[in-house]
Write a protein that holds these residues in place. Structure first.
Motif, PDB file in Angstrom:
ATOM      1  N   TRP A  38       3.577  -0.328   5.373  1.00 35.97           N
ATOM      2  CA  TRP A  38       2.556  -0.918   4.507  1.00 35.97           C
ATOM      3  C   TRP A  38       1.167  -0.710   5.101  1.00 35.97           C
ATOM      4  CZ3 TRP A  38      -0.380  -5.472   5.680  1.00 35.97           C
ATOM      5  CH2 TRP A  38      -1.219  -5.868   4.659  1.00 35.97           C
ATOM      6  N   LEU A  41       0.215   3.041   4.741  1.00 38.69           N
ATOM      7  CA  LEU A  41      -0.157   3.382   3.366  1.00 38.69           C
ATOM      8  C   LEU A  41      -1.482   2.745   2.974  1.00 38.69           C
ATOM      9  CD1 LEU A  41       3.261   3.107   1.497  1.00 38.69           C
ATOM     10  CD2 LEU A  41       1.981   5.174   2.018  1.00 38.69           C
ATOM     11  N   LEU A  42      -1.701   1.543   3.446  1.00 34.39           N
ATOM     12  CA  LEU A  42      -2.935   0.837   3.110  1.00 34.39           C
ATOM     13  C   LEU A  42      -4.143   1.491   3.765  1.00 34.39           C
ATOM     14  CD1 LEU A  42      -3.844  -1.684   1.555  1.00 34.39           C
ATOM     15  CD2 LEU A  42      -3.720  -2.938   3.692  1.00 34.39           C
ATOM     16  N   ASP A 108      -0.617   0.359  -8.815  1.00 28.86           N
ATOM     17  CA  ASP A 108      -0.103   0.932  -7.570  1.00 28.86           C
ATOM     18  C   ASP A 108       0.508  -0.200  -6.749  1.00 28.86           C
ATOM     19  OD1 ASP A 108       0.528   2.722  -5.654  1.00 28.86           O
ATOM     20  OD2 ASP A 108      -1.505   2.935  -4.859  1.00 28.86           O
ATOM     21  N   ARG A 110       3.289  -0.028  -4.561  1.00 29.98           N
ATOM     22  CA  ARG A 110       4.133   0.289  -3.407  1.00 29.98           C
ATOM     23  C   ARG A 110       3.673  -0.436  -2.157  1.00 29.98           C
ATOM     24  NH1 ARG A 110       2.066   6.372  -2.039  1.00 29.98           N
ATOM     25  NH2 ARG A 110      -0.101   5.888  -2.440  1.00 29.98           N
ATOM     26  N   TYR A 111       2.369  -0.697  -2.050  1.00 29.38           N
ATOM     27  CA  TYR A 111       1.870  -1.421  -0.886  1.00 29.38           C
ATOM     28  C   TYR A 111       2.390  -2.857  -0.881  1.00 29.38           C
ATOM     29  CZ  TYR A 111      -1.559   2.347  -1.261  1.00 29.38           C
ATOM     30  OH  TYR A 111      -2.158   3.556  -1.383  1.00 29.38           O
ATOM     31  N   LEU A 115       4.985  -5.083   1.659  1.00 31.76           N
ATOM     32  CA  LEU A 115       4.531  -6.311   2.296  1.00 31.76           C
ATOM     33  C   LEU A 115       5.444  -7.477   1.941  1.00 31.76           C
ATOM     34  CD1 LEU A 115       2.354  -7.772   3.968  1.00 31.76           C
ATOM     35  CD2 LEU A 115       1.124  -8.142   1.827  1.00 31.76           C
TER      36      LEU A 115
END
Length: 195
Positions: A38, A41-42, A108, A110-111, A115
Motif C-alpha cells: 500500500w 503504490l501510494l 481507484d 486498490r490502495y 490498507l
C-alpha cells in the motif's frame, strides 16, 4: 529487577513464541506485506530518499519490534479472555461494509483495499497476542478476510454487490447466533486458593 527481551528467547528452555503463536507470527507478515505494498503504490515512482529509506527499512523494523514486544511482554502476563459474540460480529461486519463502500465511492480503490486488509489482519493478530480474543481462530480469520474480499470484488455492479453483501451479513449473523464460547486455558501463574 526488569528483565529485557533477548533476541532468541528468554532462557535455555523458554521461547518468546511457542505453539500456535508461530502461525500467528507468520500471519502477521501478511499484514506487513499489505501495508508495505500500500505504501509503495501510494508513493508511486516519485518519492524522496527519506521516504524510500522509511518504506524499505523502517516499516519491517517497526513491524518486528511491535510483534516481538507484544509477544514478549504479554506472553505470560495476562490470562486469555474471550472477545465475545458481539465483538466477533463487529470485526466481520465493519470491514465488509467499508469494503463495499470503498468500491462504490472511489474509482481507484486498490490502495484502500490493501490498507483495509492490512489493518484488519493486524487487528486479528494483536488481539490474539494480547490475549483478548481466545475465541478467534484461523477459521474465523480466513472467513472474515475472504468475506471482505468477496464483498469488495463483487461490488462493481449494484445488484451483485448487494446480494454478496447480504449473503455475507447473513452468514456473520448466523455465526453470531450459533456462537459457543470455548473453554479458556488455565493461566500458568494463577494460584489456587487453599480449601
Amino acid at each position: 529487577m526488569t528483565r529485557f527481551p533477548l533476541p532468541f528467547g528468554l532462557g535455555p528452555d523458554q521461547h518468546v513464541i511457542e505453539g500456535i503463536d508461530y502461525w500467528w507470527t507468520g500471519f502477521s507478515f501478511f499484514a506487513l506485506i499489505c501495508i508495505y505494498v500500500w505504501l509503495l503504490l501510494l508513493s508511486g515512482i516519485q518519492y524522496s530518499f527519506a521516504l524510500f529509506v522509511f518504506i524499505y527499512n523502517g516499516i519491517p523494523l517497526l513491524h518486528g519490534i511491535a510483534v516481538y514486544t507484544v509477544c514478549y511482554w504479554r506472553r505470560a502476563s495476562y490470562p486469555y479472555r474471550l472477545i465475545g459474540a458481539k465483538a466477533k460480529l463487529m470485526i466481520e461486519v465493519i470491514p465488509m461494509i467499508v469494503a463495499a463502500a470503498i468500491r462504490v465511492f472511489t474509482d481507484d480503490d486498490r490502495y484502500l483495499v490493501l490498507l483495509l486488509l492490512g489493518c484488519t489482519s493486524y487487528f486479528y493478530t494483536f488481539a490474539h497476542f494480547l490475549h483478548v480474543a481466545y475465541d478467534i481462530g484461523a477459521k474465523d480469520v480466513f472467513l472474515g478476510l475472504s468475506m471482505l474480499l468477496l464483498v469488495h470484488r463483487l461490488s462493481e455492479e449494484l445488484l451483485v454487490g448487494a446480494s454478496a453483501l447480504s449473503f455475507c451479513l447473513c452468514l456473520s449473523f448466523y455465526r453470531y447466533i450459533t456462537y459457543c464460547a470455548p473453554q479458556l486455558p488455565i493461566h500458568p501463574t494463577k494460584k489456587e486458593l487453599p480449601v
